[in-house]
Every structure is written in structure tokens, then in C-alpha cells.
Design an enzyme around this catalytic site. Structure first.
Site, PDB file in Angstrom:
ATOM      1  CG  HIS A 141      31.760   9.114  -1.629  1.00 31.45           C
ATOM      2  ND1 HIS A 141      33.058   9.358  -2.006  1.00 31.45           N
ATOM      3  CD2 HIS A 141      31.519   7.819  -1.966  1.00 31.45           C
ATOM      4  CE1 HIS A 141      33.574   8.247  -2.541  1.00 31.45           C
ATOM      5  NE2 HIS A 141      32.656   7.302  -2.523  1.00 31.45           N
ATOM      6  CD  GLU A 142      27.365   5.956  -1.222  1.00 33.61           C
ATOM      7  OE1 GLU A 142      26.840   5.407  -2.207  1.00 33.61           O
ATOM      8  OE2 GLU A 142      28.481   5.634  -0.802  1.00 33.61           O
ATOM      9  CG  HIS A 145      29.525   6.447  -6.078  1.00 34.58           C
ATOM     10  ND1 HIS A 145      30.622   6.196  -6.859  1.00 34.58           N
ATOM     11  CD2 HIS A 145      29.928   6.214  -4.791  1.00 34.58           C
ATOM     12  CE1 HIS A 145      31.648   5.825  -6.084  1.00 34.58           C
ATOM     13  NE2 HIS A 145      31.257   5.841  -4.824  1.00 34.58           N
ATOM     14  CD  GLU A 199      34.975   4.708  -4.008  1.00 34.51           C
ATOM     15  OE1 GLU A 199      35.089   5.387  -2.989  1.00 34.51           O
ATOM     16  OE2 GLU A 199      33.883   4.331  -4.446  1.00 34.51           O
TER      17      GLU A 199
HETATM   18 ZN   LIG Z   1      32.469   5.464  -3.265  1.00 34.13          ZN
END
Ligand SMILES: [Zn+2]
Length: 274
Positions: A141-142, A145, A199
Site C-alpha cells: 500500500h505504501e 502511494h 487511498e
Molecule cells: Zn494509504
């Protein structure tokens, strides 16, 4: 103080002037329009400086990567995820990818700056007790981003708003970071919440990176469930910078069938050497 505010205002005007000449938009990997005043290139160079500065206080106390077993575990998972990230966006093979583990048991957090500069706090490991599959979802997830230029986007939004620019100055005073301008914005961006749209995007890209790296996509759902259950003094910092998009768990569950073939694929998975 007054002189400082006046100086900030002057800086702010100069910045706005520069900014208004080069206002640009970009399109994210999932097709969303992004405000992109700060180019990805400049967000990457600003992040390099910010990364060193943010890790410095921990490094001075010997609190970076000080648990060899945890380091091996995190570097191995991250190396597998980065190899997939490079397949997804080949130009990122030129990034100076990095992850550092910060020994801070009270902080349940992880972040990524532009250019793949990441940090994981031991609090997340100690308090969430993630399996490897779940830890891969956090790190995936990081990485997502960073891949989707969310730091450049956050820096752009901060710099486009007059309050944001002044806030950067005020926050600089309180944090004692020896940074200014874009590097300071990069450092502060990791503490600002992502938008819910960002997100959703990171959830979608992250689960795919993790599945392709050999991690169970169902762990994305259990990870967020565990995250929500962590008590103590308020919610984990991770949840304040990663606000829940609508129907997060439902959407992640919908991705699982599509991701399962990647996860079940036989054969060796590439590993990026960190
Ligand atoms: Zn996030």
C-alpha cells in the site's frame, strides 16, 4: 515573529507566482486527475533530503534497523514488492528505493515518500502482529502511494493553498526540522492524510503488487480489521494518515478473485536487492 510572518508571506507570494505559471495536472495510474504543481522529479529530490532529516534523530539514538531478524523479514518482503513495482512502472528502477525500520513501539505507522523512500515503525509490528501476508499489504500500500505520485500530489495541494504554505512555516518552527521549501513540504506530507480517492487507488495497486509478489490478497482485509481493533490512546497514526475510503473492506474483497491467480502462480518471484 512578525518579521518571520512577513517573510513567509513574501515567500508565499513568490511561490504562488511561480506556481501559477506552471500549474499542471496529471493522470494517476487508475485514471484519476491529479493536481500536479510539484513535478514528480522535484518531489523525489525534495524527499531525498527530507528522508535523511526525518530519520536523523532515530539514527543518532541507534534506533534504525536495530533488530536483525525484523530487518531481514521486512527487507525481504519489501524487496519482493519493489521488484513488482518496477514491473508495473519500469522507470522506477532508477529510484533509490529504501526502507528503514524505526524502533518506536508506541507508533503504529508506516509511510512512503516520493521516489520510494519508506519507513516502518516497530509499533506497527508489535501492536498489529501482522503475518507476512499482512505486512506485505501495508508495504504494498505504501509503495502504491509512491508509484501513484501521491506525495507530489499532497505537496502540490499544500503549496497551492495559502494556509498550507503558512502552515508549513509554522510547522517547521515546531518540529525543528532543518529543512525548507519543497523538502519541508515533503517531510510534512507524510503526516498529512491522503485523500480517500488516493487511498482507494493505493488499496487497488497495493493488493496487486502484493499478490504478484506472492502474498495472499485476503490478508488486505484482515490487515485493516486488525488495524481498526488496535486500542490505546486513540486510533493508530496509520489510520489518521490513511483515512478509510468508502466500503474499503468490501472493495478489497471484490479484488480478491482477480488477484488470486497472481498469488497462486508457481515459480520464482524476483527480489529487488535493498
Ligand atoms: Zn494509504
Amino acid at each position: 515573529m512578525i518579521a518571520k510572518v512577513a517573510y513567509m508571506k513574501r515567500m508565499h507570494l513568490t511561490l504562488l507566482l511561480c506556481v501559477s505559471l506552471i500549474v499542471a495536472c496529471a493522470t494517476s495510474p487508475t485514471g484519476r486527475r491529479q493536481l500536479m504543481i510539484v513535478s514528480e522529479e522535484s518531489s523525489i529530490s525534495a524527499s531525498k533530503e527530507a528522508y535523511v532529516e526525518m530519520l536523523k534523530p532515530y539514527a543518532q539514538k541507534g534506533k534504525i534497523d536495530n533488530d536483525p531478524a525484523l530487518k531481514k523479514r521486512v527487507y525481504d518482503i519489501t524487496g519482493r514488492l519493489i521488484a513488482q513495482a518496477i514491473k508495473m512502472r519500469p522507470e522506477t528502477k532508477n529510484w533509490e528505493w529504501s526502507i528503514k525500520i524505526i524502533d518506536d513501539p508506541k507508533t503504529v505507522n508506516a509511510w512512503a515518500m516520493a521516489g520510494g523512500k519508506m519507513a516502518l515503525y516497530t509499533g506497527l509490528v508489535i501492536q498489529i502482529k501482522p503475518t507476512d501476508d499482512e505486512l506485505a499489504q501495508v508495504l504494498g500500500h505504501e509503495i502504491a502511494h509512491a508509484l501513484a505520485k501521491h506525495s507530489a500530489e499532497k505537496m502540490s495541494v499544500a503549496m497551492a493553498s495559502s494556509i498550507g504554505v503558512l502552515a508549513v512555516g509554522v510547522a517547521a518552527d515546531s518540529k525543528g526540522l532543518a529543512l525548507s521549501g519543497a523538502s519541508l513540504a515533503a517531510a510534512l506530507a507524510v503526516e498529512k492524510p491522503n485523500s480517500r480517492a488516493a487511498e482507494s487507488e493505493a488499496d487497488r495497486i497495493g493488493i496487486e503488487l502484493a499478490a504478484k509478489a506472492g502474498y495472499d490478497p485476503r490478508a488486505a482485509i484482515t490487515l485493516w480489521q486488525k488495524m481498526a481493533k488496535v486500542g490505546g490512546k486513540g486510533p493508530p497514526q496509520f489510520l489518521s494518515t490513511h483515512p478509510s475510503p468508502a466500503n474499503r473492506e468490501k472493495k478489497l474483497a471484490e479484488y480478491v478473485p482477480e488477484m488470486t491467480p497472481y498469488y497462486e502462480q508457481k515459480g520464482d518471484r524476483p527480489v529487488y536487492k535493498l
